[in-house]
Write an enzyme that holds these catalytic residues in place. Structure first.
Site, mmCIF file in Angstrom:
data_model
loop_
_atom_site.group_PDB
_atom_site.id
_atom_site.type_symbol
_atom_site.label_atom_id
_atom_site.label_comp_id
_atom_site.label_asym_id
_atom_site.label_seq_id
_atom_site.Cartn_x
_atom_site.Cartn_y
_atom_site.Cartn_z
ATOM 1 N N SER A 123 0.818 -1.218 0.000
ATOM 2 C CA SER A 123 0.000 0.000 0.000
ATOM 3 C C SER A 123 0.848 1.262 0.000
ATOM 4 O O SER A 123 0.349 2.338 -0.297
ATOM 5 C CB SER A 123 -0.923 0.015 1.223
ATOM 6 N N HIS A 144 -2.707 -3.192 -5.896
ATOM 7 C CA HIS A 144 -3.115 -2.808 -4.544
ATOM 8 C C HIS A 144 -4.622 -2.902 -4.383
ATOM 9 O O HIS A 144 -5.362 -2.057 -4.876
ATOM 10 C CB HIS A 144 -2.620 -1.383 -4.232
#
Length: 391
Positions: A123, A144
């Site tokens: 992230s 992600h």
């Protein structure tokens, strides 16, 4: 170069909430999925949770009981990485530690076939740094997902400098096939969502630290005027102050200590106290007996409007900066904030409604008041305001 279809096997490393969620998504769309974890307990828990989730979905009529069983049969739990040798894509969802991810990709190089792609679910870490752990960085990409992966629609796709463009294109199509909304971001700290959303937390904390308003009033302002589903402090408590603070700290460091991303001492102290939020029953609010519901905000209209104006101006400025530096397209930034953090509308749409000149004026007044680089106006906003242009 392979084409992804339902016959391609998917590997997921990490049987935690994120890894299990990604595995559920892939299996739902017909892939056989290998879920690896070096913890037998984590694998058992993942299997129990996924079976429970699939059963619940069937009971609610979201899927049939037959579909539930089919998906369950496609989930294979293993503590042997060698089972990934026939996978076409392996997604890692392990701890947010660069060295651990690089070691994993180095191991996978020895196991997977030459056509297999490797994806990191990081992230906030550099995808290029993670890819450097592989001897074939051209096949590494960032994918992600957002938690919970089966529910959250957004997936950020982040090619590293070395990523083969075909890998990006194939992953883009795969994510669409999985019913997700893909956005493409440059490999920069925080990508889109974790960069653009930082002021929602940071400026709220700053307003609190200045003594302008308390947690509940700031949250009320953003929900009442902005129609956000959750206020900043409620959201930080849901995410976890430990997680939220770590992302802010990483983005701050990776942007060479740009003051716009400066972490909050207040949040740091909450992390040190173990007051992470809902998961520890104490964060900015006390969740042990729903005490937060008893707190009363200050409903002074002028105060609430000032709080909203300040936070929304900082968010718009960050979105404009992300566009200005070519990190993502305007459309992808709008999709990211609506489907990654559930904002009620896109930030550029908001800028047009408020008036870019008003946003610029708010930022300039803040800069004049504090004389801090934190409040510098994005050149794109300045230029647009000067010619009365909209996004």
């Amino acid at each position: 170069m392979i084409n992804f279809n339902k016959h391609i096997k998917i590997g997921v490393v990490g049987a935690g909430a994120m890894g299990s969620g990604i595995a559920q998504v892939a299996a739902t769309f017909g892939h056989e999925v290998f879920i690896y974890d070096n913890s037998e307990q984590a694998l058992i828990k993942s299997k129990e949770n996924l079976n429970s989730t699939l059963k619940m979905l069937a009971e609610k009529g979201k899927i049939s009981f037959e579909e539930s069983e089919q998906i369950s049969r496609k989930l294979i739990f293993t503590n042997n990485l060698n089972d990934f040798n026939k996978c076409g894509l392996v997604i890692e969802a392990i701890i947010e530690d660069l060295d651990a991810k690089k070691r994993l990709f180095s191991q996978l190089d020895e196991i997977v076939n030459d056509n297999c792609f490797l994806a990191t679910n990081t992230s906030s870490l550099s995808v290029m740094s993670v890819a450097s752990g592989s001897r074939h960085p051209n096949r590494v990409i960032g994918l992600h997902f957002f938690n919970p992966a089966p529910i959250m629609k957004l997936v950020e796709i982040i090619p590293a400098l070395t990523t083969n463009p075909q890998v990006t294109e194939l992953c883009l199509n795969l994510v669409k096939e999985w019913g997700k909304i893909p956005v493409i971001a440059k490999d920069t700290p925080g990508f889109i969502v974790n960069k653009v959303a930082r002021p929602y937390y940071g400026e709220a904390l700053r307003i609190y630290e200045e003594g302008i308003a308390d947690f509940v009033t700031i949250d009320y302002a953003m929900k009442e005027i902005g129609k956000f589903k959750m206020g900043p402090f409620e959201l930080m408590d849901l995410i976890g102050n430990d997680v939220n603070y770590k992302v802010t700290e990483t983005v701050f460091k990776e942007f060479y200590y740009d003051q716009r991303y400066k972490p909050s001492i207040t949040q740091k102290r909450y992390v040190e106290a173990g007051w992470y939020g809902r998961k520890t029953t104490r964060g900015f609010y006390d969740y042990s007996n729903n005490n937060e519901q008893l707190l009363t905000p200050n409903k002074d209209p002028e105060l609430l409007q000032d709080i909203f104006n300040r936070i929304i101006a900082m968010l718009i400025n960050e979105a404009a900066d992300t566009l200005f530096f070519g990190i993502a397209t305007k459309d992808d930034i709008e999709l990211a904030v609506k489907f990654g953090v559930n904002y009620p509308k896109g930030l550029f749409e908001w800028a047009n409604e408020i008036g870019i000149d008003k946003v610029v004026k708010t930022l300039q007044l803040l800069y004049e008041k504090y004389n801090e680089d934190r409040y510098r106006v994005c050149p794109l906003l300045k230029n647009m305001a000067s010619v009365n242009k909209k996004f």
